[in-house]
Design a protein around this motif. Structure first.
Motif, PDB file in Angstrom:
ATOM      1  N   ALA A 175     -21.876 -38.819  -4.370  1.00  0.00           N
ATOM      2  CA  ALA A 175     -20.769 -38.534  -3.384  1.00  0.00           C
ATOM      3  C   ALA A 175     -21.084 -37.523  -2.468  1.00  0.00           C
ATOM      4  O   ALA A 175     -22.161 -36.641  -2.994  1.00  0.00           O
ATOM      5  N   VAL A 176     -20.372 -37.129  -1.334  1.00  0.00           N
ATOM      6  CA  VAL A 176     -20.454 -35.777  -0.752  1.00  0.00           C
ATOM      7  C   VAL A 176     -19.252 -35.202  -0.861  1.00  0.00           C
ATOM      8  O   VAL A 176     -18.129 -35.574  -1.070  1.00  0.00           O
ATOM      9  N   ASP A 177     -19.378 -33.855  -0.875  1.00  0.00           N
ATOM     10  CA  ASP A 177     -18.298 -33.064  -1.198  1.00  0.00           C
ATOM     11  C   ASP A 177     -17.586 -32.839   0.354  1.00  0.00           C
ATOM     12  O   ASP A 177     -18.321 -32.984   1.302  1.00  0.00           O
ATOM     13  N   LEU A 178     -16.298 -32.606   0.230  1.00  0.00           N
ATOM     14  CA  LEU A 178     -15.444 -32.267   1.110  1.00  0.00           C
ATOM     15  C   LEU A 178     -15.123 -30.694   1.335  1.00  0.00           C
ATOM     16  O   LEU A 178     -14.753 -30.366   0.318  1.00  0.00           O
ATOM     17  N   HIS A 179     -14.940 -30.154   2.497  1.00  0.00           N
ATOM     18  CA  HIS A 179     -14.786 -28.957   2.741  1.00  0.00           C
ATOM     19  C   HIS A 179     -13.228 -28.628   3.200  1.00  0.00           C
ATOM     20  O   HIS A 179     -12.575 -29.533   3.776  1.00  0.00           O
ATOM     21  N   ALA A 180     -12.629 -27.535   2.758  1.00  0.00           N
ATOM     22  CA  ALA A 180     -11.179 -27.315   2.904  1.00  0.00           C
ATOM     23  C   ALA A 180     -11.128 -26.909   4.309  1.00  0.00           C
ATOM     24  O   ALA A 180     -11.487 -25.714   4.645  1.00  0.00           O
ATOM     25  N   CYS A 181     -10.568 -27.396   5.236  1.00  0.00           N
ATOM     26  CA  CYS A 181     -10.584 -26.964   6.632  1.00  0.00           C
ATOM     27  C   CYS A 181      -9.199 -26.276   6.836  1.00  0.00           C
ATOM     28  O   CYS A 181      -8.208 -26.918   7.317  1.00  0.00           O
ATOM     29  N   LEU A 182      -9.321 -25.078   6.367  1.00  0.00           N
ATOM     30  CA  LEU A 182      -8.107 -24.324   6.412  1.00  0.00           C
ATOM     31  C   LEU A 182      -8.179 -22.881   7.170  1.00  0.00           C
ATOM     32  O   LEU A 182      -9.516 -22.489   7.236  1.00  0.00           O
ATOM     33  N   ASP A 183      -7.333 -22.367   7.828  1.00  0.00           N
ATOM     34  CA  ASP A 183      -7.330 -21.180   8.341  1.00  0.00           C
ATOM     35  C   ASP A 183      -7.340 -19.954   7.498  1.00  0.00           C
ATOM     36  O   ASP A 183      -8.081 -18.828   7.678  1.00  0.00           O
TER      37      ASP A 183
END
Ligand code: DUT
Length: 155
Positions: free
Chosen positions: A30-38
């Motif tokens: 799997a590839v990790d997903l990043h939280a695109c948050l401000d």
């Protein structure tokens, strides 16, 4: 045969610093997903899940694949960060932002979970998809040893 190639759009330029989707080890599934948050998001225990963008969009087209969004084991087991939909299914023809339903499954009164901008908070695995046609029948053409036994019928 080489690995299939699918198109990926970066919807958030910060992913260039946080890390483009990649397999962390040679045989990682799997590839990790990043939280695109401000700003950081605090998930209180046992409250409604929050949709967080992973900042990527895919077009798997006719690759015969789909993707599954899953919790990361460590975060799920140790902190209680799982998914509001348990597993997210990304259809091959879905080209919108891949969203993650982040849910704090801890019981009321348990620990809150903070997700920081850029944090690797979920993972995504690609799976081949078979699309069988259905032949509607009155009786199955062959018997099976299990028959209709299920839900613990084997002891
Ligand atoms: O965790 C998820 C689950 C789904 N999706 C996107 C991709 C997927 O292809 C689309 C639709 O998902 P699904 O078919 O599971 O949702 P639905 O509730 O059945 O809605 P729809 O009527 O849009 O199919 O939403 C995500 O971004 N993240």
């Amino acid at each position: 045969m080489g690995n299939p190639v699918i198109e990926l759009k970066l919807l958030d330029e910060r992913l260039r610093q946080w890390g483009l989707p990649r397999y962390q080890t040679g045989l990682a599934a799997a590839v990790d997903l990043h939280a695109c948050l401000d700003t950081p998001v605090v998930l209180e225990p046992s409250t409604a899940p929050v949709l967080i963008s992973s900042g990527i969009a895919l077009h798997m087209a006719d690759s015969g694949m789909a993707a599954l969004v899953m919790p990361r084991s460590g975060l799920g087991h140790r902190k209680g960060l799982v998914l509001g939909n348990l597993v997210g299914l990304i259809d091959a023809d879905y080209t919108g932002p891949i969203l993650v339903s982040a849910w704090n499954r801890n019981p009321p009164g348990g620990e809150p979970i903070t997700i920081a901008p850029g944090e690797r908070f979920a993972q995504m695995v690609f799976v081949p998809i078979l699309r069988p046609e259905f032949a509607v029948v009155e009786e199955f053409s062959t018997d099976s040893s299990r028959g209709a036994g299920g839900f613990g019928s084997t002891g």
